[in-house]
Design an enzyme around this catalytic site. Structure first.
Site, PDB file in Angstrom:
ATOM      1  N   ARG A  27       0.815  -1.215   0.000  1.00  0.00           N
ATOM      2  CA  ARG A  27       0.000   0.000   0.000  1.00  0.00           C
ATOM      3  C   ARG A  27       0.853   1.271   0.000  1.00  0.00           C
ATOM      4  O   ARG A  27       0.331   2.362  -0.186  1.00  0.00           O
ATOM      5  CB  ARG A  27      -0.912   0.024   1.224  1.00  0.00           C
ATOM      6  N   ASN A  99      -3.749   7.609   7.512  1.00  0.00           N
ATOM      7  CA  ASN A  99      -3.777   7.383   6.061  1.00  0.00           C
ATOM      8  C   ASN A  99      -4.792   8.357   5.492  1.00  0.00           C
ATOM      9  O   ASN A  99      -5.962   8.331   5.885  1.00  0.00           O
ATOM     10  CB  ASN A  99      -4.200   5.939   5.770  1.00  0.00           C
TER      11      ASN A  99
END
Ligand code: AGP
Length: 608
Positions: A27, A99
């Site tokens: 990611r 995030n």
């Protein structure tokens, strides 16, 4: 974009956090770190680089059964030690991993500075931890501190917050995915399902506005959207999602390329009706009326998903004879689109977490449109937002460069186009012919993998190239785009993909003696036209890497000719893309690139 992992339970947190990071690394992999509450305070270790680099600096053991961890894809602030998460508040009372993007961080930074709190990093994320600590210091509870802070920030977040003096983890979501894994007397937090499956199948997907207070045995959730407490909605994950280990494959991309035949079988299993010559996509919940009355179809996606959508668009027009259009999600949602409630909107995404496509889906729903997800990750945001659609059943796709999800997206859209076509002009015989060939395609893929052709001769040309041109017509023009995207994202070679007929209107100027040109020319009604473009390139000294049908005499036209088994003209992309995936893979290896963690990229792009 980034990967967040958290743990609270009875086990030692450190090994669980490191393993969680390893499974989330696709990611984002600029820098990584962990923070653990050892009962006397919070210990943090972070470094620029990958999880392997973090392991280098970690002590063998850190006391503590509560911790948070992060692997970063930089948005604000360079790839430096100080910008690496977890971030700590100046007083050390709060640590946080984030995030997403805090859009008003500069304003909040100035506010903090006026009250004597200076942020030490360049990141947008740090303002969150400083503000929460400021609230906490003023006597608020941890939950109140988080609620007050999140009311002041604008942007997107998935956050997990740990407190020095409070035995709880708090996590919250707005736009960026976050999942809680419920274990026996332990709780896990993760940005996606992958790292949870080895601990529990019981997961809770947070929705936008949700805040969850976790202890090892309890989850208390509130929703700022609903303005009240909410009952955790437990989902049990599919077994398939735990099979994402590398095994003896050299790279995830290698493993996933060769998984395509079985993945395709999984995708079409139970979804074609040979008797009626049509597709059966139950999850679309599309009534006959809706199918019959849809004036047109619009498809959305980013990157490889956009290319799969483009192939779907052409097949819908060919089979159903109704207009179809493909949009790049970010452009679609920012251009104030006109939504027709009778039209069908398909949101195509492997991860189901791509922020641009999520925003486009929200825009369509806001304007009363009916939108269907064509998604791989079960329970992902796009799947839940749409509530109807097709899971493409590729299983976990770990390599940043999408391969098996691409072919399964194309296959699912082919089945959809057949189903729609059969409600209009496609005859049962035509539908049956497409289904027969589709069911044959996994075998044809395996046949190609048994004889992949002179790939390394082609790699000799590509690895030395300043730039590469990819050409094709019709469906193969999209395959050319996918081939170019793979070579760019993996080998970092500038590539241009062009419909072959358009090449002479500009890109031909790029060609010089020895320039490699990849031409995709299956034996369909466009082959002769593609051949003229090939000759125009050859006339300028270009070296032709030709993808063609087995046994086709066109092979002699290539300097390097790679044959794939012939297939139904509507299904050629499922085969012609295979050598292009392998060329990108082998060229990247030849150039010493990290094929599973290409620079500057991340597996799912959760920021706009
Ligand atoms: C493809 O190899 C890339 N990883 C990227 O272009 C990707 O297709 C794009 O980010 C869309 O992702 P999604 O399918 O998860 O929405």
């Amino acid at each position: 974009m980034c990967g967040i992992f958290g743990y609270m339970g009875r086990k030692n947190a450190l090994p669980l956090l490191v393993e969680g990071l390893r499974r989330l690394e696709y990611r984002g992999y600029d820098s990584t770190g962990v923070a653990i509450n050892n009962g006397e305070g919070i210990v943090t270790h972070k470094t620029v680089g990958k999880v392997t680099d973090l392991k280098e600096i970690l002590p063998d053991h850190i006391e503590g059964t509560t911790g948070i961890a992060h692997t970063r894809w930089a948005t604000h602030g360079g790839v430096t030690q100080v910008n690496t998460h977890p971030h700590a508040s100046s007083d050390g009372a709060v640590h946080l991993v984030h995030n997403g993007i805090i859009e008003n961080f500069r304003h909040l930074r100035r506010h903090l500075s006026t009250s004597g709190i200076e942020c030490v990093s360049e990141t947008d994320s740090e303002v969150l931890v400083q503000l929460i600590a400021q609230e906490l210091a003023s006597g608020s509870t941890p939950l109140q501190s988080v609620q007050t802070t999140l009311k002041r920030v604008r942007g997107t977040w998935g956050v997990c917050i740990m407190f020095r003096d409070h035995d709880e983890l708090i996590c919250a979501r707005n736009g960026s995915p976050l999942i809680i894994g419920q274990g026996q007397n332990e709780m896990f937090v993760s940005s996606d399902p992958h790292p949870l499956t080895s601990h529990t199948q019981r997961v809770i997907y947070l929705d936008d506005g949700d805040i969850a207070v976790l202890t090892p045995t309890s989850i208390n959730m509130t929703s700022s959207v609903k303005g009240r407490s909410v009952e955790p909605n437990v989902t049990v994950l599919e077994e398939a999602w735990s099979e994402s280990e590398l095994g003896d494959a050299p790279h995830y991309m290698h493993k996933e390329i060769y998984e395509q035949p079985d993945a395709l079988r999984q995708c079409i299993a139970g979804r074609v009706d040979r008797e009626m010559g049509t597709g059966r996509l139950g999850g679309m919940r599309l009534g006959h009326e809706t199918l019959m009355q849809a004036p047109h179809v619009r498809l959305l996606g980013c990157g490889t998903a956009n290319i799969a959508a483009e192939i779907g668009q052409m097949l819908i027009e060919k089979m159903a004879r109704i207009p179809a259009v493909t949009h790049i999600s970010s452009e679609f949602r920012n251009n104030d689109p006109v939504i027709n409630p009778k039209a069908l909107y398909l949101a195509v995404s492997q991860s189901g977490e791509t922020a641009d496509t999520i925003s486009a889906v929200k825009e369509i729903k806001l304007k009363g449109g009916q939108v269907f997800g064509v998604v791989n990750v079960v329970g992902s945001t796009i799947a839940r937002l749409c509530g109807q659609g097709v899971y493409i059943h590729s299983g976990p796709e770990q390599s940043v460069a999408s391969t098996k999800a691409f072919t399964n997206m194309v296959a699912a859209l082919t089945v959809f186009a057949t189903q729609l076509g059969r409600t209009r002009h496609l005859s049962k015989e035509q539908g049956r012919d497409i289904i027969d060939h589709l069911q044959q395609t996994p075998h044809l893929m395996e046949k190609y993998f048994e004889n992949e052709g002179p790939l390394h001769e082609a790699v000799d040309l590509l690895a030395a190239a300043k730039s590469v041109l990819f050409l094709g017509r019709g469906l193969s023009a999209s395959v050319a785009r996918e081939g170019a995207l793979k070579l760019m994202e993996l080998a970092y070679i500038p590539c241009l993909a062009y419909p072959a007929g358009e090449m002479k209107h500009g890109p031909i100027a790029l060609l010089e003696k020895g320039s490699p040109v990849v031409v995709i020319a299956p034996n369909d009604h466009l082959k002769e036209k593609t051949l003229s473009a090939l000759h125009e390139c050859k006339a300028r000294g270009a070296k032709i890497i030709l993808i063609h049908d087995e046994g086709d005499s066109i092979a002699e036209e290539g300097d390097v000719s790679i044959a794939v088994p012939a297939n139904h003209p509507y299904l050629t992309p499922l085969l012609t893309v295979l050598p292009l995936q392998l060329l990108a893979y082998h060229t990247a290896l030849r150039l010493g690139r990290d094929v599973d963690r290409p620079r500057n990229l991340a597996k799912s792009v959760t920021v706009e």
